[in-house]
Design a protein around this motif. Sequence first.
Motif, PDB file in Angstrom:
ATOM      1  N   UNK A  78      49.145  59.971  88.290  1.00  0.00           N
ATOM      2  CA  UNK A  78      50.604  59.852  88.305  1.00  0.00           C
ATOM      3  C   UNK A  78      51.304  61.206  88.433  1.00  0.00           C
ATOM      4  N   UNK A  79      50.519  62.244  88.729  1.00  0.00           N
ATOM      5  CA  UNK A  79      51.115  63.546  88.984  1.00  0.00           C
ATOM      6  C   UNK A  79      51.428  64.364  87.756  1.00  0.00           C
ATOM      7  N   UNK A  80      50.857  64.010  86.594  1.00  0.00           N
ATOM      8  CA  UNK A  80      51.064  64.791  85.377  1.00  0.00           C
ATOM      9  C   UNK A  80      50.047  65.929  85.327  1.00  0.00           C
ATOM     10  N   UNK A  81      50.494  67.193  85.201  1.00  0.00           N
ATOM     11  CA  UNK A  81      49.543  68.315  85.116  1.00  0.00           C
ATOM     12  C   UNK A  81      48.836  68.302  83.764  1.00  0.00           C
ATOM     13  N   UNK A  82      47.852  67.436  83.651  1.00  0.00           N
ATOM     14  CA  UNK A  82      47.282  67.076  82.358  1.00  0.00           C
ATOM     15  C   UNK A  82      46.556  68.219  81.658  1.00  0.00           C
ATOM     16  N   UNK A  83      45.776  69.006  82.383  1.00  0.00           N
ATOM     17  CA  UNK A  83      45.032  70.078  81.711  1.00  0.00           C
ATOM     18  C   UNK A  83      45.969  71.179  81.220  1.00  0.00           C
TER      19      UNK A  83
END
Length: 481
Positions: A331-336
């Motif tokens: 979903x395009x979340x910069x998770x790291x």
Amino acid sequence: MEEKTLQDGTLNKGLKKLYVQMISLGGVIGSAYFYGVGGFIEMTGPGAFIAFALGGLMVFCTLYCLGELLVAMPTTGSFISYSREFISDGCSAGVGWTYWIAIIVYIPSECIVIGTILNMYVPQISVFAGAVIGCAIITIINLSQVSNLGRVESILAITKVTAIVVFVIFAVFIALGVIGTNEAPGMTNLMDRGGFLPLGCIAIFSNLAIIVMNFAGVEIIALTAGETENPAKVMPSAVRMGALRVVILFIVPTFLVTLIMPWTKCSYDTSAFADALAYNGFNALSHLFNLIIIVAALSCANCNLYAAIRDMFSLSKEGMAPGIMGKTTKKGVPITAAVFSLVVVWIILFIYSFDKSGTFYSFLLSCSGVATIFCWAAICISQGVFRSRLKKHGLRAKDLRFHTPFYPLPNIIGVFMLVASYALTAYFPDTRIAAIVGIPWFLIPFIIFTVMSKSGKYKVKKEIDFEKVIEEIKSPGYLDD
């Protein structure tokens, strides 16, 4: 919209025009606004609003320079990418890492304010427990997709602005003698206690660095460019209205506070808005303003966490942070970048909880303001170099979709005032530690990436391809798009 895979490292363009404006506004108006205005009045007198007007000049200079860059080159890297393209690799790394560190150490302070206010009205909730609640909320928000973050932040920001508008309306009627327990003050509070500038003109200029810190956060608009729907159309109005709203929301309320309440009753320990209302007989409304501070702190912490995550993501895309920080969810979340930033925030929050003296809290908080000076200066310089490069390609301001008016005055004024702010930060004992600590924060990454760049080992692809930018600007119909 097609969902992106984790390996793409692509942000989701889910921010609408309103969301962009509210995120920018939310990053500025936090608990420091509601408390800081009173403290600044205490240090300068009734003429405090003049100092905010001076700060407003810096905001206009910086935001318009930033707006020109954003519209011409919308990128996830924002001022990090601009600094790299138009100044140097080292400067870009210095600005990016200093900014991330400063934001990260600031976020827990807003969470502590949430805990302090909650504890004031609900003693059963300890200050630390309240801070944990606040930190948990912003954690959940920032781990969701950006459109949800934009919706939540819009609600929080609109609540804050509504409260300020309500204060302005009440204050105007109080000043006119229509409502309130006191007579219409006229010019009494402005002139009777030592005059308009009781501490002298030097008080305004000596606190210039604090002014910069109060306006810190307006640059967050740059970090939204990579997730904004049609940035070429959204950014110009967002920049114009953002600058106008921020300046008005500081100058007008500050003037009205000093008009309806003696400036000698202002301090950093309480909210000037709540105190001014209570002073004129509106005790219930003053308590409401104390509760609004919770919303302000939550909103500001939320926006700054968003900025810290995007800053780390941008550093990764420019090769100045581990590559894994550039990964995103479907979903395009910069998770790291989000997880890493959040872990550091939570660690600092727990350290704060053991710091009963408040020394660690004050130390880190004072250091966070220096990053704004570095960041804004880099923006003004980058835009100046950008304009000079355009000239070499036969392009002028009229060829751009959005341009900084009166060039190069905004660049000159902006850089001069920011250098003066840093010099004053270093000169005065109370803020000197911020200037001292800010130097290694900036210099260490600056030196590392300058050496890597000159050695030829640093060959990561830049986010900005300037030749393509020039081609686009020269293309037929560019101004009509």
